[in-house]
Design an enzyme around this catalytic site. Structure first.
Site, mmCIF file in Angstrom:
data_model
loop_
_atom_site.group_PDB
_atom_site.id
_atom_site.type_symbol
_atom_site.label_atom_id
_atom_site.label_comp_id
_atom_site.label_asym_id
_atom_site.label_seq_id
_atom_site.Cartn_x
_atom_site.Cartn_y
_atom_site.Cartn_z
ATOM 1 N N HIS A 28 -12.575 10.415 -37.041
ATOM 2 C CA HIS A 28 -13.984 10.287 -36.503
ATOM 3 C C HIS A 28 -14.513 9.103 -37.399
ATOM 4 O O HIS A 28 -15.052 9.263 -38.732
ATOM 5 C CB HIS A 28 -14.699 11.485 -37.091
ATOM 6 C CG HIS A 28 -14.129 12.703 -36.310
ATOM 7 N ND1 HIS A 28 -13.107 13.261 -36.415
ATOM 8 C CD2 HIS A 28 -14.879 13.404 -35.057
ATOM 9 C CE1 HIS A 28 -13.006 14.365 -35.540
ATOM 10 N NE2 HIS A 28 -13.974 14.316 -34.687
ATOM 11 N N PRO A 118 -15.437 23.116 -40.041
ATOM 12 C CA PRO A 118 -16.354 24.124 -39.387
ATOM 13 C C PRO A 118 -17.794 23.869 -39.657
ATOM 14 O O PRO A 118 -18.431 24.041 -41.141
ATOM 15 C CB PRO A 118 -16.117 25.469 -39.639
ATOM 16 C CG PRO A 118 -14.741 25.477 -39.965
ATOM 17 C CD PRO A 118 -14.601 24.070 -40.886
ATOM 18 N N GLY A 159 -24.884 18.077 -36.386
ATOM 19 C CA GLY A 159 -24.314 19.222 -35.961
ATOM 20 C C GLY A 159 -24.247 20.344 -37.064
ATOM 21 O O GLY A 159 -24.429 21.514 -36.725
ATOM 22 N N HIS A 263 -18.170 8.397 -32.410
ATOM 23 C CA HIS A 263 -18.100 9.532 -33.237
ATOM 24 C C HIS A 263 -16.503 10.278 -33.338
ATOM 25 O O HIS A 263 -16.354 10.261 -34.678
ATOM 26 C CB HIS A 263 -18.677 10.776 -32.449
ATOM 27 C CG HIS A 263 -18.922 12.098 -33.262
ATOM 28 N ND1 HIS A 263 -17.728 12.859 -33.235
ATOM 29 C CD2 HIS A 263 -20.117 12.551 -33.878
ATOM 30 C CE1 HIS A 263 -18.178 13.965 -34.107
ATOM 31 N NE2 HIS A 263 -19.863 13.773 -34.419
ATOM 32 N N GLU A 411 -25.203 37.951 -42.457
ATOM 33 C CA GLU A 411 -23.664 37.915 -43.109
ATOM 34 C C GLU A 411 -22.982 36.824 -42.833
ATOM 35 O O GLU A 411 -22.206 36.695 -43.999
ATOM 36 C CB GLU A 411 -23.090 38.914 -41.736
ATOM 37 C CG GLU A 411 -23.718 40.323 -41.865
ATOM 38 C CD GLU A 411 -24.774 40.491 -40.887
ATOM 39 O OE1 GLU A 411 -25.336 41.676 -40.641
ATOM 40 O OE2 GLU A 411 -25.333 39.425 -40.451
ATOM 41 N N HIS A 461 -18.283 51.926 -43.159
ATOM 42 C CA HIS A 461 -18.279 52.528 -41.765
ATOM 43 C C HIS A 461 -17.386 51.991 -40.955
ATOM 44 O O HIS A 461 -17.598 51.454 -39.878
ATOM 45 C CB HIS A 461 -19.864 51.946 -41.362
ATOM 46 C CG HIS A 461 -20.852 52.681 -41.947
ATOM 47 N ND1 HIS A 461 -21.102 52.245 -43.480
ATOM 48 C CD2 HIS A 461 -22.074 53.658 -41.613
ATOM 49 C CE1 HIS A 461 -22.195 52.832 -44.046
ATOM 50 N NE2 HIS A 461 -22.750 53.644 -42.877
ATOM 51 N N HIS A 473 -21.938 50.003 -33.057
ATOM 52 C CA HIS A 473 -21.732 50.285 -34.737
ATOM 53 C C HIS A 473 -20.240 50.918 -35.062
ATOM 54 O O HIS A 473 -19.934 51.243 -36.207
ATOM 55 C CB HIS A 473 -22.680 51.053 -35.337
ATOM 56 C CG HIS A 473 -24.073 50.113 -35.524
ATOM 57 N ND1 HIS A 473 -24.695 49.670 -34.579
ATOM 58 C CD2 HIS A 473 -24.845 49.875 -36.618
ATOM 59 C CE1 HIS A 473 -25.675 48.981 -34.808
ATOM 60 N NE2 HIS A 473 -25.948 49.147 -36.337
#
Length: 662
Positions: A28, A118, A159, A263, A411, A461, A473
């Protein structure tokens, strides 16, 4: 500021990037060509670092969140003197064994602070690094000496700001007033598909102002302006700063600059030749010269001496601090040893009924009391996750010495921030949520595993026994999906005693993340057949019981978590000779030598598996008809009735046991 030399550095960055990407026929170039001036001033003037000692604790951290532009980082590491990033390494860009991997990979070279690629996770992880800086500064700095006092810098692109995780993390960073976090925004308005106008029209600056950030704007190509904006960012003491720099993707490439073509693909030899003429880079047409300006080389040679002296001055300050504060020095050494005091794990009475999440809290409290660098928090589930740390204090702008972090309902950012806390050094981080919401943080858990960071993920849980909250859940596929991630240690303890050992196992691990899969419902503490179980549990499984023993083990039930208790009930009711194996970690057990596995699961015995989740992965140990599993979504209702409705009962396991009868 030596602007002439900085221009030569930027020129060298562009030359190295074009040639390395072309030689690899992959990469890139656009961001690197477009942001070379920032790289030059960042590594030449702004960063406090020492390439001869890449890990010194008080260095500035720099994270390339737009990791696809990896040659930006590699070229600057090479030019500034990081020995791992040699010219040969750059010439082998994107090849097997090269530290110049396709995207920056943590551990491949000094100066690479984390694995990026990422989009958004780099910025988000840097928030964790910035939190860590304030935590350790609060703990170790004294009125007369500051041994932790530096900044965390990030380069992010369009991005990164479109990914949701950066929004989560940036919101928290603004709330926490992380003033030593400075993010440069390479605003070139181009992504792979084309102009950002196709999908992205918000005012990012106003969004960040709403988060509580200082927002500054300027040009990518004005050294004086970048220096001034950085000074303004460093002067701000209550807010993180976003510096938006207008740029041109692929700058210097006559036909491809300011287009999506720049790019993510090599420019091609013809365009490289044209770019060299445009930029004034020497080189022979049709060849890859990997040009480095002699002026840039001399500039960084002189800078290297400055950086080394700066680091040595810090070392002297540190030594004086250590003499003046022997107690703090002992604590510093403990924080950085990766060894933990696990001498005070809680004990539990046989027959006691307690949820493993509650037992986990007792273990967490005991370990945190002895190990003051254990820090973390929950995604708005402090009570349900049972992760309060007594007497540890809450982390905030006003109380940076606090050890409990309120992550809010974030999260994914929580996982990324925990990675940053871990990468910073000196801290052991945990984070917590319901197991079903591991779906929201899976990408950060995957990076924990890739970077070999010992983050502890407390996931409570853990099954359909969540009950009334219903199928949204009730995790059924999650244990299998978590086990599928390489280098993730999934521990599902069967009672409170196992839970305490699971925490110890997580703390002992230094080469990757651990998942603690914990129950909502109470589970009875059982007597263990294996009297050396606390040692053998680290193999991943041990013999929990031998009921109605005979001369030969003919039936083995493998179970995990709360289902070990179900196995006890069914085996007792059946009257059969049954060995029950508690398998806290399938992956650890499966990695054992065959003879050790055979000592636990007797060869030739019929094996039955019982786990309240999907069957996937258990087929290695039992035939499908001998696996009691849940291969569908759950239902809303009281836990016991949900289990009965789904056919996950003692009677169902007894029936499987009886199927071998003649």
């Amino acid at each position: 500021m030596d602007i002439k030399s900085l221009r030569e550095v930027a020129l060298s960055v562009r030359a190295l990037a074009m040639d390395a990407i072309q030689k690899a026929n992959s990469g890139h170039p656009g961001m690197v060509l477009g942001a070379a001036e920032l790289g030059a001033i960042l590594y030449g003037e702004i960063l406090s670092h020492d390439p001869s000692f890449p890990k010194w604790p008080n260095r500035d951290r720099f994270v390339l969140s737009a990791g696809h532009g990896s040659m930006f980082l590699y070229s600057l590491l090479h030019l500034s003197g990081y020995k791992d990033m040699s010219l040969d390494a750059i010439k082998s860009f994107r090849q097997i064994g090269s530290p110049a991997a396709g995207h920056p990979e943590y551990g491949y070279s000094g100066g690479i602070e984390m694995t990026t690629g990422p989009l958004g996770q780099g910025l988000s992880t840097a928030v964790g690094m910035a939190i860590a800086e304030t935590m350790l500064a609060a703990r170790f700095n004294t009125a007369s000496r500051k041994i932790i006092d530096h900044h965390t810098y990030v380069l992010a692109g369009d991005g990164c700001f479109q990914e949701g995780v950066s929004a989560e993390a940036s919101s928290l960073a603004g709330h926490l007033g992380l003033s030593k976090l400075i993010v440069f925004y390479d605003s070139n308005k181009i992504t792979i598909d084309g102009s950002t106008d196709l999908s992205f029209s918000e005012d990012v600056g106003k969004r960040y102002e709403a988060y509580g950030w200082q927002v500054l704007k300027g040009s990518m190509y004005d050294f004086d302006e970048i220096a001034k904006l950085t000074s303004l960012a460093k002067a701000e003491k209550q807010k993180p700063s976003l510096i938006i720099l207008s740029s041109i993707i692929g700058k210097g490439s006559p036909k491809k600059q300011n287009t999506a073509d720049a790019h993510g693909a090599p420019l091609g030899m013809e365009e490289i030749s044209a770019a060299r003429k445009e930029l004034g880079i020497p080189g022979q047409d049709g060849s890859l010269d990997f040009y480095v300006s002699p002026i840039a080389t001399d500039f960084f040679k002189a800078k290297g001496e400055e950086w080394k002296k700066g680091r040595e001055d810090w070392q002297k300050e540190f030594e004086n601090w250590a003499k003046e504060n022997p107690g703090l020095k002992k604590e510093w050494d403990s924080f950085n040893s990766q060894e933990f005091d696990l001498s005070s794990l809680p004990s539990f009475a046989l027959g006691e009924k307690i949820a493993t999440r509650a037992a986990s809290n007792k273990a967490l409290a005991a370990i945190a009391e002895k190990n003051l660098n254990l820090i973390g928090g929950s995604a708005d589930l402090k009570g349900p996750n049972a992760v309060a740390i007594p007497n540890a204090g809450d982390y905030s702008f006003k109380t940076p010495g606090g050890r409990y972090i309120y992550f809010g309902v974030r999260e994914f950012a929580m996982g990324a921030i925990a990675n940053g806390l871990s990468l910073y050094g000196g801290l052991r981080a945990f984070c917590a949520t319901f197991m079903v919401f591991s779906d929201y943080l899976r990408p950060s858990l995957r990076l924990s595993a890739l970077m070999k960071q010992p983050v502890i993920y407390v996931l409570t849980h853990d099954s359909i026994y969540v009950g009334e909250d219903g199928p949204t859940h009730q995790p059924v596929e999650h244990l299998a999906s978590l086990r599928a991630i390489p280098n993730v240690l999934v521990l599902r303890p069967a009672d409170a005693e196992e839970t305490a050992e699971a925490w110890a196992m997580a703390m002992e691990r230094n080469d990757g993340p651990t998942v603690l899969a914990l129950s909502r419902q109470n589970i009875e503490v059982f007597s263990k057949h294996d009297k050396n179980w606390k040692v053998n549990i680290r193999k991943g499984a041990y013999i929990a019981a031998e009921l109605n023993p005979s001369s030969k083990i003919e039936t083995v039930i493998i179970a995990s978590g709360s289902e070990v208790g179900l196995a006890f009930e069914a085996a007792t009711a059946s009257g059969k000779a049954v060995r029950i194996v508690s398998m806290i970690s399938r992956e650890r057990f499966e990695s054992l030598p065959e003879n050790e596995r055979n000592s636990i699961i007797s060869p030739g015995a019929r094996v039955i598996v019982c786990e309240a989740g999907v069957r996937q992965g258990w087929e290695r140990w039992a035939s499908p008809e001998d696996i009691l599993s849940i291969d569908r979504f759950g239902e809303s209702g009281p836990a016991a009735k949900v289990a009965e409705h789904l056919g996950f009962t003692k009677e169902a396991l007894v029936k499987i046991l009886s199927q071998g009868d003649k």
